[in-house]
Design an enzyme around this catalytic site. Structure first.
Site, PDB file in Angstrom:
ATOM      1  N   ASP A 152      57.274  23.499  33.311  1.00 34.55           N
ATOM      2  CA  ASP A 152      57.769  24.612  32.505  1.00 34.55           C
ATOM      3  C   ASP A 152      58.581  25.552  33.392  1.00 34.55           C
ATOM      4  OD1 ASP A 152      56.655  25.952  29.578  1.00 34.55           O
ATOM      5  OD2 ASP A 152      57.708  27.266  30.988  1.00 34.55           O
ATOM      6  N   VAL A 210      60.468  26.497  20.894  1.00 32.33           N
ATOM      7  CA  VAL A 210      61.372  25.345  20.927  1.00 32.33           C
ATOM      8  C   VAL A 210      60.920  24.376  19.837  1.00 32.33           C
ATOM      9  CG1 VAL A 210      62.255  23.430  22.308  1.00 32.33           C
ATOM     10  CG2 VAL A 210      61.770  25.627  23.413  1.00 32.33           C
ATOM     11  N   GLN A 251      55.490  29.313  19.048  1.00 31.68           N
ATOM     12  CA  GLN A 251      56.418  28.198  19.279  1.00 31.68           C
ATOM     13  C   GLN A 251      57.845  28.717  19.350  1.00 31.68           C
ATOM     14  OE1 GLN A 251      56.358  24.995  16.370  1.00 31.68           O
ATOM     15  NE2 GLN A 251      57.723  23.720  17.627  1.00 31.68           N
ATOM     16  N   HIS A 308      51.641  21.598  26.017  1.00 32.17           N
ATOM     17  CA  HIS A 308      51.532  22.260  27.321  1.00 32.17           C
ATOM     18  C   HIS A 308      50.304  21.694  28.040  1.00 32.17           C
ATOM     19  CE1 HIS A 308      54.176  25.842  26.283  1.00 32.17           C
ATOM     20  NE2 HIS A 308      53.892  25.401  25.078  1.00 32.17           N
ATOM     21  N   HIS A 315      55.986  19.664  21.576  1.00 32.91           N
ATOM     22  CA  HIS A 315      55.639  19.565  22.995  1.00 32.91           C
ATOM     23  C   HIS A 315      54.207  20.029  23.195  1.00 32.91           C
ATOM     24  CE1 HIS A 315      57.531  23.438  22.149  1.00 32.91           C
ATOM     25  NE2 HIS A 315      56.735  23.974  23.069  1.00 32.91           N
ATOM     26  N   ASN A 326      51.624  24.836  20.430  1.00 28.91           N
ATOM     27  CA  ASN A 326      51.893  25.997  19.579  1.00 28.91           C
ATOM     28  C   ASN A 326      52.663  25.524  18.353  1.00 28.91           C
ATOM     29  OD1 ASN A 326      50.745  27.865  21.440  1.00 28.91           O
ATOM     30  ND2 ASN A 326      52.639  27.826  22.646  1.00 28.91           N
TER      31      ASN A 326
HETATM   32  P1  AMP Z   1      56.568  27.096  23.109  1.00 32.02           P
HETATM   33  O1  AMP Z   1      56.646  28.578  23.257  1.00 32.02           O
HETATM   34  O2  AMP Z   1      55.190  26.560  22.832  1.00 32.02           O
HETATM   35  O3  AMP Z   1      57.595  26.552  22.116  1.00 32.02           O
HETATM   36  O4  AMP Z   1      56.950  26.496  24.521  1.00 32.02           O
HETATM   37  C1  AMP Z   1      58.267  26.391  24.965  1.00 32.02           C
HETATM   38  C2  AMP Z   1      58.201  26.367  26.462  1.00 32.02           C
HETATM   39  O5  AMP Z   1      59.422  25.858  26.944  1.00 32.02           O
HETATM   40  C3  AMP Z   1      58.003  27.742  27.109  1.00 32.02           C
HETATM   41  O6  AMP Z   1      56.794  27.752  27.858  1.00 32.02           O
HETATM   42  C4  AMP Z   1      59.245  27.890  27.993  1.00 32.02           C
HETATM   43  O7  AMP Z   1      58.976  28.541  29.211  1.00 32.02           O
HETATM   44  C5  AMP Z   1      59.670  26.453  28.187  1.00 32.02           C
HETATM   45  N1  AMP Z   1      61.077  26.242  28.481  1.00 32.02           N
HETATM   46  C6  AMP Z   1      62.139  26.790  27.841  1.00 32.02           C
HETATM   47  N2  AMP Z   1      63.284  26.327  28.388  1.00 32.02           N
HETATM   48  C7  AMP Z   1      62.931  25.470  29.376  1.00 32.02           C
HETATM   49  C8  AMP Z   1      63.661  24.680  30.302  1.00 32.02           C
HETATM   50  N3  AMP Z   1      65.011  24.661  30.325  1.00 32.02           N
HETATM   51  N4  AMP Z   1      62.983  23.928  31.192  1.00 32.02           N
HETATM   52  C9  AMP Z   1      61.628  23.927  31.194  1.00 32.02           C
HETATM   53  N5  AMP Z   1      60.881  24.643  30.341  1.00 32.02           N
HETATM   54  C10 AMP Z   1      61.515  25.410  29.438  1.00 32.02           C
END
Ligand code: AMP
Length: 110
Positions: free
Chosen positions: A29, A92, A90, A98, A96, A83
Site C-alpha cells: 500500500d 478504489v 472504500q 488489505h 481488494h 472495505n
Molecule cells: P480502500 O480505502 O479500502 O479502497 O483502499 C484503497 C487503498 O489503496 C488505500 O489504502 C490506499 O492507500 C491504496 N492506494 C491508493 N493508490 C495506491 C497506489 N498507487 N499504490 C498502492 N496503493 C495505493
C-alpha cells in the site's frame, strides 16, 4: 476506463509488487497503516463485495493472503480487511483485500 489497480497490474503505474499468480496481484500500500500493509487484488475487475460474481479470481484472495503472510514472516498474526462502500472507507472501486501485520492490531477496528 481501467481501474487504478488494473493499471498497476498492467505495469502502467509503478508499485512494489510482492506476489502474483494467474488470479491475483499483490503490492504494498502506498500509504501503509502497519509495518506490513499489502493489497491483494483479483486480476478480474470487480467493483467490490457488493458486485461479487458467484465465481472468479476473488475466490483465490484468501489463499494468496496465506502465502503472502508466510512470505512476509507474519508469525504473530495478521489481519485481512475488505472495505465495502464509502461508509466503510472504500476509495478504489476494484475489489481488494488489505493484509496488515507487523504490529499489535487493536480490536474492534475503527
Ligand atoms: P480502500 O480505502 O479500502 O479502497 O483502499 C484503497 C487503498 O489503496 C488505500 O489504502 C490506499 O492507500 C491504496 N492506494 C491508493 N493508490 C495506491 C497506489 N498507487 N499504490 C498502492 N496503493 C495505493
Amino acid at each position: 476506463m481501467p481501474t487504478l489497480f488494473s493499471r498497476i497490474i498492467a505495469r502502467e503505474i509503478p508499485a512494489d509488487i510482492v506476489y502474483e499468480d494467474e488470479h491475483v496481484v499483490a503490492f504494498r500500500d502506498i500509504d501503509p497503516k502497519a509495518p506490513v500493509h499489502i493489497l491483494i487484488v483479483p486480476r478480474q475487475e470487480i467493483a467490490g463485495v457488493a458486485e461479487l460474481p458467484d465465481s472468479g479470481d476473488h475466490q483465490h484472495l484468501l489463499n494468496a493472503a496465506r502465502r503472502i503472510a508466510e512470505q512476509e514472516g507474519l508469525v504473530d498474526g495478521y489481519r485481512l480487511v475488505i472495505n465495502q462502500g464509502p461508509g466503510a472507507g472504500q476509495t478504489v472501486d476494484h475489489l481488494h483485500m488489505h493484509l496488515l501485520g507487523g504490529r499489535p492490531l487493536g480490536w474492534p477496528p475503527g
